[in-house]
Scaffold this motif. Structure first.
Motif, PDB file in Angstrom:
ATOM      1  N   ASP A  25       1.217  -1.429   0.480  1.00  0.00           N
ATOM      2  CA  ASP A  25       0.333   0.111   0.217  1.00  0.00           C
ATOM      3  C   ASP A  25       0.829   1.013  -0.252  1.00  0.00           C
ATOM      4  OD1 ASP A  25      -2.061  -1.734  -0.150  1.00  0.00           O
ATOM      5  OD2 ASP A  25      -2.557  -1.448   2.320  1.00  0.00           O
ATOM      6  N   PHE A  26       2.261   0.966   0.707  1.00  0.00           N
ATOM      7  CA  PHE A  26       2.940   3.138   0.753  1.00  0.00           C
ATOM      8  C   PHE A  26       3.237   2.592  -0.265  1.00  0.00           C
ATOM      9  CE2 PHE A  26       7.001   3.919   1.454  1.00  0.00           C
ATOM     10  CZ  PHE A  26       6.848   5.509   2.267  1.00  0.00           C
ATOM     11  N   ALA A  27       4.212   1.774  -1.293  1.00  0.00           N
ATOM     12  CA  ALA A  27       4.536   1.758  -2.528  1.00  0.00           C
ATOM     13  C   ALA A  27       3.915   2.771  -3.700  1.00  0.00           C
ATOM     14  CB  ALA A  27       4.632   0.524  -3.147  1.00  0.00           C
ATOM     15  N   ALA A  28       1.883   1.804  -3.132  1.00  0.00           N
ATOM     16  CA  ALA A  28       1.448   2.048  -4.368  1.00  0.00           C
ATOM     17  C   ALA A  28       1.189   3.587  -4.332  1.00  0.00           C
ATOM     18  CB  ALA A  28       0.198   1.217  -4.445  1.00  0.00           C
ATOM     19  N   GLY A  29       0.928   3.957  -3.056  1.00  0.00           N
ATOM     20  CA  GLY A  29       0.721   5.425  -2.690  1.00  0.00           C
ATOM     21  C   GLY A  29       2.278   6.017  -3.328  1.00  0.00           C
ATOM     22  N   GLN A  30       3.384   6.113  -3.210  1.00  0.00           N
ATOM     23  CA  GLN A  30       4.232   6.436  -3.591  1.00  0.00           C
ATOM     24  C   GLN A  30       4.369   6.722  -5.054  1.00  0.00           C
ATOM     25  OE1 GLN A  30       5.793   8.167  -1.028  1.00  0.00           O
ATOM     26  NE2 GLN A  30       7.231   7.679  -1.893  1.00  0.00           N
ATOM     27  N   ALA A  31       3.798   5.908  -6.170  1.00  0.00           N
ATOM     28  CA  ALA A  31       3.540   5.690  -7.189  1.00  0.00           C
ATOM     29  C   ALA A  31       2.568   6.483  -7.801  1.00  0.00           C
ATOM     30  CB  ALA A  31       3.173   4.489  -7.826  1.00  0.00           C
ATOM     31  N   VAL A  32       1.141   6.442  -7.424  1.00  0.00           N
ATOM     32  CA  VAL A  32       0.862   7.874  -7.581  1.00  0.00           C
ATOM     33  C   VAL A  32       1.128   9.264  -7.270  1.00  0.00           C
ATOM     34  CG1 VAL A  32      -1.622   8.714  -6.753  1.00  0.00           C
ATOM     35  CG2 VAL A  32      -1.670   6.674  -6.702  1.00  0.00           C
ATOM     36  N   SER A  33       2.055   9.210  -6.194  1.00  0.00           N
ATOM     37  CA  SER A  33       2.724  10.664  -5.521  1.00  0.00           C
ATOM     38  C   SER A  33       3.998  10.875  -7.073  1.00  0.00           C
ATOM     39  CB  SER A  33       3.644  10.642  -5.098  1.00  0.00           C
ATOM     40  OG  SER A  33       2.790  10.694  -3.878  1.00  0.00           O
ATOM     41  N   ILE A  34       4.568  10.081  -7.878  1.00  0.00           N
ATOM     42  CA  ILE A  34       5.407   9.857  -8.586  1.00  0.00           C
ATOM     43  C   ILE A  34       4.533  10.661  -9.593  1.00  0.00           C
ATOM     44  CG2 ILE A  34       6.839   8.671 -10.396  1.00  0.00           C
ATOM     45  CD1 ILE A  34       8.024   7.142  -7.992  1.00  0.00           C
ATOM     46  N   ALA A  35       3.681   9.862 -10.643  1.00  0.00           N
ATOM     47  CA  ALA A  35       3.162  10.130 -11.557  1.00  0.00           C
ATOM     48  C   ALA A  35       2.186  11.614 -11.696  1.00  0.00           C
ATOM     49  CB  ALA A  35       1.859   9.039 -11.696  1.00  0.00           C
ATOM     50  N   THR A  36       1.667  11.771 -10.496  1.00  0.00           N
ATOM     51  CA  THR A  36       1.064  13.064 -10.086  1.00  0.00           C
ATOM     52  C   THR A  36       1.704  14.687 -10.758  1.00  0.00           C
ATOM     53  OG1 THR A  36       0.675  13.302  -8.051  1.00  0.00           O
ATOM     54  CG2 THR A  36      -0.969  12.697  -9.073  1.00  0.00           C
ATOM     55  N   ALA A  37       3.139  14.470  -9.807  1.00  0.00           N
ATOM     56  CA  ALA A  37       4.735  14.767  -9.488  1.00  0.00           C
ATOM     57  C   ALA A  37       5.059  15.531 -10.889  1.00  0.00           C
ATOM     58  CB  ALA A  37       5.373  14.781  -8.982  1.00  0.00           C
ATOM     59  N   ALA A  38       4.704  13.920 -12.375  1.00  0.00           N
ATOM     60  CA  ALA A  38       5.394  14.743 -13.298  1.00  0.00           C
ATOM     61  C   ALA A  38       4.004  14.379 -13.787  1.00  0.00           C
ATOM     62  CB  ALA A  38       5.641  12.979 -14.195  1.00  0.00           C
ATOM     63  N   GLY A  39       3.088  15.527 -13.672  1.00  0.00           N
ATOM     64  CA  GLY A  39       1.733  15.936 -14.483  1.00  0.00           C
ATOM     65  C   GLY A  39       0.627  14.734 -15.477  1.00  0.00           C
ATOM     66  N   GLY A  40       0.973  13.583 -14.568  1.00  0.00           N
ATOM     67  CA  GLY A  40       0.196  12.474 -15.204  1.00  0.00           C
ATOM     68  C   GLY A  40      -1.162  12.199 -14.325  1.00  0.00           C
ATOM     69  N   PHE A  41      -1.463  11.110 -14.304  1.00  0.00           N
ATOM     70  CA  PHE A  41      -2.858  11.131 -13.140  1.00  0.00           C
ATOM     71  C   PHE A  41      -2.967   8.877 -13.330  1.00  0.00           C
ATOM     72  CE2 PHE A  41      -4.803  11.526 -17.597  1.00  0.00           C
ATOM     73  CZ  PHE A  41      -5.212  10.193 -18.222  1.00  0.00           C
TER      74      PHE A  41
END
Length: 324
Positions: A100-116
């Motif tokens: 779950d923590f890794a999934a949250g980090q992945a969401v943060s990486i995608a949004t920080a790059a301008g994605g969703f």
């Protein structure tokens, strides 16, 4: 009066010729020759060309521009890598300590790059905890996002696929430009229509051409979305999760699969017999007693009396002959 009637006749003749050319061009035009049909429609209104030189000058570069020349040349232009339309698609699996923590980090990486986040599927079990995310990120940041996702744990697998759609994009641009010219020519003829039949015919043709143009523009927007945003599908599993079973081929593999199938079939057969056994006991015992009683009763009654065979008459005994 003669001059006015002559001009009206000439205008009607020009409109009729333009209508015929429009219908012929619409019937014979397809996906491969829309540029030729657009040129024919443009020639169907020669009366307005001198008066409206701006419209003619605005349509000609659009139809015969570089995009159309590239499409007629049979391929995409020689562009640099950063100028080509490429669709990137990535799939990867990463082992982590906390899913779950890794999934949250992945969401943060995608949004920080301008994605969703395009999709999120998670399952939590004692032996199998898994999170699968579908991320849409800008194409220019695709490689960096994939590397950041791999750094969240231990990467098990990675697969990156690319599809070059530059030629398809150039072809769509040329077809859209040609279709816009055809729609514009139909609108010009519709503005000059004077009879009800001409209005009905031209409105139907204009609606058909506008629908074709909308379809081409929708395809172009779909391609633009796929090339602008890349798709990364990442699956996070626990570090102690068992590795995925690899498919094997050969005699031993087939023998093992056949043995497992036989055991599974026997298990199903025993399950069915166990389900039928109570019914056999409940229904079989009374029926067996009933059949035994009927058989015993038949034995006591004896064999059934049948018709007696007919008694044949005794044969006459021949008389003895006397000796001479």
């Amino acid at each position: 009066m003669d001059g006015r009637s002559g001009r009206r006749r000439a205008a009607r003749a020009g409109l009729a010729a333009g209508l015929v050319a429009l219908l012929l061009g619409g019937c014979g035009a397809g996906a491969s020759d829309e540029g030729n049909s657009g040129a024919a429609d443009g020639a169907a209104v020669p009366a307005e060309a001198p008066a409206r030189g701006d419209a003619r000058a605005g349509a000609a570069p659009e139809v015969g521009g570089p995009a159309a020349d590239q499409a007629k040349g049979g391929g995409a232009p020689d562009l640099r890598v950063d100028q080509r339309a490429i669709i990137y698609t990535g799939t990867m699996q990463v082992r982590v300590e906390d899913v779950d923590f890794a999934a949250g980090q992945a969401v943060s990486i995608a949004t920080a790059a301008g994605g969703f986040v395009g999709g999120d599927q998670r399952q939590s079990r004692d032996t199998d905890t898994r999170a699968e995310l579908q991320l849409r990120v800008p194409a220019e940041k695709f490689t960096r996002v994939v590397d950041q996702l791999a750094a969240l744990g231990k990467q098990d697998s990675r697969e990156v696929r690319t599809e070059d759609v530059t030629e398809e994009t150039v072809d769509l641009d040329a077809r859209i430009a040609s279709q816009r010219a055809r729609v514009e020519s139909a609108r010009k003829l519709l503005a000059r229509a004077t009879t009800i039949s001409d209005l009905v015919t031209l409105e139907g043709e204009l609606a058909r051409r506008e629908a074709d143009l909308a379809s081409l523009e929708a395809k172009k927007r779909r391609l633009a979305d796929l090339t602008a945003l890349s798709t990364v599908t990442v699956a996070f599993v626990r570090a102690d999760a068992p590795p995925a079973a690899k498919s094997e081929a050969g005699f031993l593999s087939g023998l093992r699969d056949g043995w497992h199938a036989l055991l599974a079939s026997l298990g199903v057969l025993l399950t069915v017999l166990g389900a039928l056994l109570p019914w056999l006991v409940v229904l079989g015992v009374p029926l067996g007693l009933l059949f035994a009683g009927l058989r015993r009763r038949r034995r006591r009654a004896g064999p059934p009396a049948g018709p007696q065979p007919p008694v044949s008459a005794p044969q006459p005994v021949p008389a003895a002959r006397s000796a001479p």
